[in-house]
Design an enzyme around this catalytic site. Structure first.
Site, PDB file in Angstrom:
ATOM      1  N   GLU A 216      13.320   1.394   0.648  1.00 21.64           N
ATOM      2  CA  GLU A 216      11.987   1.861   0.270  1.00 21.64           C
ATOM      3  C   GLU A 216      11.498   2.982   1.187  1.00 21.64           C
ATOM      4  O   GLU A 216      10.832   3.914   0.724  1.00 21.64           O
ATOM      5  CB  GLU A 216      11.000   0.694   0.306  1.00 21.64           C
ATOM      6  N   GLU A 217      11.816   2.918   2.463  1.00 25.41           N
ATOM      7  CA  GLU A 217      11.291   3.893   3.414  1.00 25.41           C
ATOM      8  C   GLU A 217      12.161   5.140   3.542  1.00 25.41           C
ATOM      9  O   GLU A 217      11.650   6.220   3.838  1.00 25.41           O
ATOM     10  CB  GLU A 217      11.124   3.241   4.792  1.00 25.41           C
TER      11      GLU A 217
END
Length: 303
Positions: free
Chosen positions: A176-177
Site C-alpha cells: 500500500e505504501e
C-alpha cells in the site's frame, strides 16, 4: 390506568410494551445468556423494545435477582440507537467496558466485597513493519512518512487489522505504501512501548518482519509517503535521519546478509488449538537440527 394504580401498594409496576400492551417482568429470554465465569450478558439487540422507564425497572429487578443467584458480573450490549438507556444503567453502577462501530458494552461487577476481576479491553495495539531486504544488492526499502511529526526515514508499516496475521499485515502495508510486492520470511524483532502517543491510552507492540521482494519498481502512495527508495544497508547505519531503533534493526539485516539469517529468524508453525476447529501460529526460534521433539511433553508443544 385506574387498574394499574391499584397495583402500586403491592410493589413495583411491571414494565408494559407501549405497542402491544403486553406486560413484561424481565428481559427477553433470547437476550440473556450466562457464561462459564458466572457472568450474565444482556444483549439489547435481541431484546424487545423498551422505554427508559421500562428498562430501568427491569434492570433493577434483574440485578437483584442475579446477585442472589451468585452471578459475578453483568455485561450489557447497547446498540448505538438505544444509547438513551446508558444513563439508566450508569445510575445503577454500570461503566463502559468498550465501544466499537455501532455498539457499546457496559459492565457491572456484582461482588462488592471482592476485587473486580473483569479484564480491561484491549491493552495493546499491534503495529507491523516490513523490512524488505534485497540480499543480492545489500539494500533495504525505506520511506519517509508525509504525515509524521518527525523527519525520519523508516521502514513501511502500519497497524494490524482484526484477524490479520502479522506477516499479512507487513506485506499489505509495504504494498500500500510503496507498490512493492513482497513475501513474508520471518519475524526479526519486537518492540513494546507504553504511553504511546496517539494509541488511545493503549500500549504499543511493534513487530519487524523480514520480507523478500517480489517486485522492485517503486510506486509510492502520494497521500502517505513523502519519499521512498532502495537504500544501502550500510548507509542506514551511518545516517542520522534514522531512529536508534531502526538502526539497530538494520544491523540485524546487515548481519543476516553477511552471515545468513538462520541465527536471527523467528519463524512459525501452524498448530491445532485446544478450541475445536481453530488453529494458530506459534512463533519461535527453530530447534537445533536432529532435536528429538517427540521427547518434549505435549504441554510444551501446545498453548
Amino acid at each position: 390506568m385506574r387498574f394499574l394504580s391499584t397495583l402500586k401498594p403491592l410493589g413495583r409496576v411491571p414494565a408494559i410494551c407501549s405497542w402491544c400492551r403486553c406486560i413484561h417482568t424481565s428481559f427477553s429470554p433470547d437476550s440473556v445468556t450466562k457464561d462459564k465465569h458466572h457472568g450474565i450478558t444482556l444483549d439489547l439487540n435481541l431484546s424487545h423494545s423498551l422505554t427508559t422507564e421500562e428498562f430501568s425497572t427491569i434492570l433493577t429487578d434483574s440485578i437483584q435477582r442475579w446477585r442472589m443467584q451468585g452471578m459475578s458480573a453483568i455485561w450489557i450490549k447497547v446498540p448505538i440507537l438505544q444509547s438513551h438507556l446508558i444513563p439508566e444503567a450508569a445510575n445503577q453502577g454500570f461503566e463502559f467496558h468498550h465501544a466499537e462501530h455501532d455498539q457499546s458494552v457496559l459492565k457491572l461487577w456484582l461482588h462488592d466485597d471482592k476485587e473486580d476481576l473483569i479484564p480491561r479491553f484491549a491493552t495493546h495495539q499491534i503495529g507491523v513493519s516490513g523490512l524488505v531486504i534485497r540480499e543480492d544488492t545489500g539494500q533495504v526499502l525505506a520511506v519517509q512518512d508525509r504525515n509524521s511529526q518527525f523527519d525520519l526515514w523508516k521502514f513501511p508499516g502500519g497497524l494490524s487489522n482484526l484477524e490479520e496475521d502479522i506477516g499479512d499485515t507487513a506485506t499489505r502495508e509495504v504494498f500500500e505504501e510503496t507498490g512493492i510486492k513482497s513475501e513474508f520470511q520471518s519475524v526479526l524483532a519486537m518492540r513494546q512501548q507504553h504511553k504511546q502517543p496517539g494509541a488511545f491510552g493503549r500500549s504499543d507492540i511493534f513487530i519487524i518482519c523480514r520480507l523478500r521482494p517480489l517486485t522492485f519498481d517503486i510506486r509510492p502512495c502520494s497521500r502517505e509517503i513523502k519519499a521512498c527508495q532502495w537504500m544501502e544497508i550500510e548507509d542506514v547505519q551511518r545516517r542520522s535521519h534514522f531512529s536508534a531503533f531502526m538502526r539497530r534493526v538494520t544491523g540485524l539485516a546487515l548481519y543476516g546478509v553477511r552471515h545468513g539469517f538462520q541465527d536471527l529468524d523467528i519463524q512459525y508453525e501452524e498448530m491445532e488449538s485446544v478450541y475445536k476447529g481453530l488453529r494458530y501460529k506459534l512463533y519461535h526460534r527453530p530447534l537445533p537440527p536432529h532435536t528429538p521433539t517427540h521427547r518434549l511433553g505435549q504441554h510444551q508443544l501446545q498453548t
